[in-house]
Each structure stands twice: as C-alpha cells, then as structure tokens.
Design a protein around this motif. Sequence first.
Motif, PDB file in Angstrom:
ATOM      1  N   HIS A  51     -14.220  -2.313  -1.591  1.00 28.67           N
ATOM      2  CA  HIS A  51     -13.489  -2.856  -2.734  1.00 28.67           C
ATOM      3  C   HIS A  51     -12.982  -1.741  -3.650  1.00 28.67           C
ATOM      4  O   HIS A  51     -13.468  -0.610  -3.608  1.00 28.67           O
ATOM      5  N   PRO A  52     -12.000  -2.064  -4.517  1.00 33.04           N
ATOM      6  CA  PRO A  52     -11.507  -1.055  -5.462  1.00 33.04           C
ATOM      7  C   PRO A  52     -12.646  -0.481  -6.303  1.00 33.04           C
ATOM      8  O   PRO A  52     -13.485  -1.238  -6.817  1.00 33.04           O
ATOM      9  N   ARG A  64      -6.902  -4.024   7.445  1.00 27.51           N
ATOM     10  CA  ARG A  64      -5.930  -4.414   6.432  1.00 27.51           C
ATOM     11  C   ARG A  64      -6.151  -3.633   5.139  1.00 27.51           C
ATOM     12  O   ARG A  64      -7.282  -3.315   4.781  1.00 27.51           O
ATOM     13  N   TRP A  65      -5.053  -3.354   4.468  1.00 26.75           N
ATOM     14  CA  TRP A  65      -5.089  -2.714   3.157  1.00 26.75           C
ATOM     15  C   TRP A  65      -4.254  -3.601   2.240  1.00 26.75           C
ATOM     16  O   TRP A  65      -3.107  -3.892   2.515  1.00 26.75           O
ATOM     17  N   ASN A  66      -4.879  -4.086   1.170  1.00 27.17           N
ATOM     18  CA  ASN A  66      -4.193  -5.016   0.269  1.00 27.17           C
ATOM     19  C   ASN A  66      -3.747  -6.273   1.006  1.00 27.17           C
ATOM     20  O   ASN A  66      -2.691  -6.835   0.713  1.00 27.17           O
ATOM     21  N   GLU A 105      -2.638  -6.566   3.988  1.00 24.55           N
ATOM     22  CA  GLU A 105      -1.596  -6.344   4.999  1.00 24.55           C
ATOM     23  C   GLU A 105      -2.103  -5.369   6.059  1.00 24.55           C
ATOM     24  O   GLU A 105      -2.842  -4.438   5.740  1.00 24.55           O
ATOM     25  N   ALA A 140      -1.645   1.006  -7.693  1.00 19.21           N
ATOM     26  CA  ALA A 140      -2.349  -0.226  -7.337  1.00 19.21           C
ATOM     27  C   ALA A 140      -3.497   0.087  -6.388  1.00 19.21           C
ATOM     28  O   ALA A 140      -3.371   0.916  -5.497  1.00 19.21           O
ATOM     29  N   HIS A 141      -4.614  -0.582  -6.610  1.00 18.51           N
ATOM     30  CA  HIS A 141      -5.754  -0.401  -5.719  1.00 18.51           C
ATOM     31  C   HIS A 141      -6.121  -1.752  -5.116  1.00 18.51           C
ATOM     32  O   HIS A 141      -6.162  -2.758  -5.824  1.00 18.51           O
ATOM     33  N   GLY A 142      -6.363  -1.749  -3.835  1.00 18.83           N
ATOM     34  CA  GLY A 142      -6.699  -2.988  -3.163  1.00 18.83           C
ATOM     35  C   GLY A 142      -7.972  -2.841  -2.360  1.00 18.83           C
ATOM     36  O   GLY A 142      -8.714  -1.876  -2.500  1.00 18.83           O
ATOM     37  N   THR A 147       1.569   2.704   4.876  1.00 25.00           N
ATOM     38  CA  THR A 147       0.225   2.585   4.289  1.00 25.00           C
ATOM     39  C   THR A 147      -0.579   3.852   4.533  1.00 25.00           C
ATOM     40  O   THR A 147      -1.296   4.314   3.649  1.00 25.00           O
ATOM     41  N   GLU A 202      -4.549   6.309  -2.482  1.00 32.92           N
ATOM     42  CA  GLU A 202      -5.013   5.043  -3.058  1.00 32.92           C
ATOM     43  C   GLU A 202      -6.305   4.572  -2.408  1.00 32.92           C
ATOM     44  O   GLU A 202      -6.931   3.626  -2.879  1.00 32.92           O
TER      45      GLU A 202
END
Length: 303
Positions: free
Chosen positions: A29-30, A63-65, A67, A2-4, A73, A153
């Motif tokens: 952004h991803p 924050r990442w995704n 969170e 998953a990429h956030g 992380t 990621e």
Amino acid sequence: MAHGVLEIDRVSKRYGDVVALREMTFQVHPGELFGFVGSNGAGKTTTMRIALGVLAADSGEVRWNGEPITLETRRRIGYMPEERGLYPRMKVLEQLVYLAELHGLSPAEARRSAEAWITRLGVRERRGDEVQKLSLGNQQRVQLAAALVHQPEVLVLDEPFSGLDPVAVDVMSQVLREKAAEGVPVVFSSHQLDLVERLCDRVGIVRGGSLVACGTVDELRAGGDSRLVVHAPAAPPGWADGLAGVRSAHVSGGRTVLELAPDADDQVVLRAALATGPVHEFTRQRPSLTELFRSVVTEENAA
C-alpha cells in the motif's frame, strides 16, 4: 505525485518442471514498507522481476493503481536488482544522470537529482570514479541512487542491505523510511531479519514459491508458538510435562522455558507452577521474526 497500490495477484511461474512461483499474492500500500523474506530459491527475486515486468508470468497479474504494468508504468518504478545492474566502466555521476534521463527527466533535473542522491548516500567524492573501482559497499550505495534518481512512485528492492556496513545500513534504512513517509510503496527482500522486523510495517514469508505467512510482525508472532519463562525454585523436574498446550519444556539458568501452542491457556501453567511453591517469575515471550522464519523453514524441510 500520485501513489497507488502495488498488487501481485495469483502470479505463477515455472521453469520446465521447477515451480518458481505458485499463486503468489500480496499487496503493498502507499507509504508501506513491506519486507519480503524467504530462503534462497524461495521465489523472491522471480516475484520482483515479474513485478517490474522484466520477466513474464505464466499466469496471474501485477497491477499498479489498478492497471496492469506497462512500459510507461515501469518508468515510474525504482528497481534495485540483486545481481546489480550498473555499467562497470561508466563514471558514477554520468551513469546516474543517464539513467534519470532514460526515465524521462530533463538533463537539468537529472543532474540535480543525481547530485542530490550521491551526496545523501555518501558517495559524492567518488562521483568521477568508474563504478568498477568502487568498494562493494559504495557500489551498493550507487545502485540505490540509481533506483531513486528518477523520483519513482514505487520502490522494488532486491537485497538492498546486502554487503553494507552498519553506517550505510542506517542511511539506507532512513532513506526507505523517508520514501514511505512520502507515500511511496516500498517492497524489499532481505536475509537480515532483525532489520526487517525493525523497519517493516508488514512482512511476507515465502516458501517454495508461495506466500505462507503475511502480516505485521505482531500479527505473525501472535499466530506462532509463544514461550513462557517460569522461575519456580521448588518445582521438581518435569513439573510441566503433560500440561495442555505445552509443546516442550527445558530448564535454562534455573528457569523453566516452555513452548506453548497458540491456543494454550497460560493460567493453567501458572496454577501448576504455584502448586509447587513460590513463583518468582512468569513471563510470556513472543518469538522474534528470526524464530518464526526458522520455524517455517523447519516445517518446509519436514514436509
């Protein structure tokens, strides 16, 4: 995988009376290559250390995704520090395997990934050498392998191109493009602005701990002064003086080079040029990232 989105949200940091960061805010952004540029001491490294979680912010959040960054992380981030963090007496391959295992890969996965990256980055024949015995350029390649070996990621790279020869720069550029194409957000700082201009989807210019400009290179260029090159052979000296929006003019190689304000009407300039006689050239040029950066730094020094 998953990429956030990596979010730096109003992050501030002081060291005594020195303000290192002031409400630093941007997103990566991803699949985006984000270039982070600024003078020495502008706050780039501090931002990256806070993004990784090795330095605590006084206020604001990373924050990442969506969170906040946690220890878990951080294991998914590929980080390349400016001061380089390899063990000098450890051999190249065993060091990369060790780092990959620290990030959660099995011994077999770690060895497979380490072998793949040292081959890709052109240091396979040095796999049994101690890091301290490598040239600075090869140490740099191993440091990049260390940032990539655990299949991160998100990538946060502080001056990854520093000290590399042109062939290694091309390899590094290709790797970063490939990681972005896989959907990985990539943020890196560099003083090589021509490289940033060529490589990055967006660029953030940092000054005095704040982000003072952010956007695609074209967006940043559109916001800055542009330049008009006019070849009007019959035009007398000073023909463009006093025209609205013309900030400065000088003659170079028989052509008049005009610096225009962002809202200047180039058609007014064209009419003035035509009034002097024939116009053989009328070309609008946007500033390069290097010129934009210089302009921002000049504003800082003038402040």
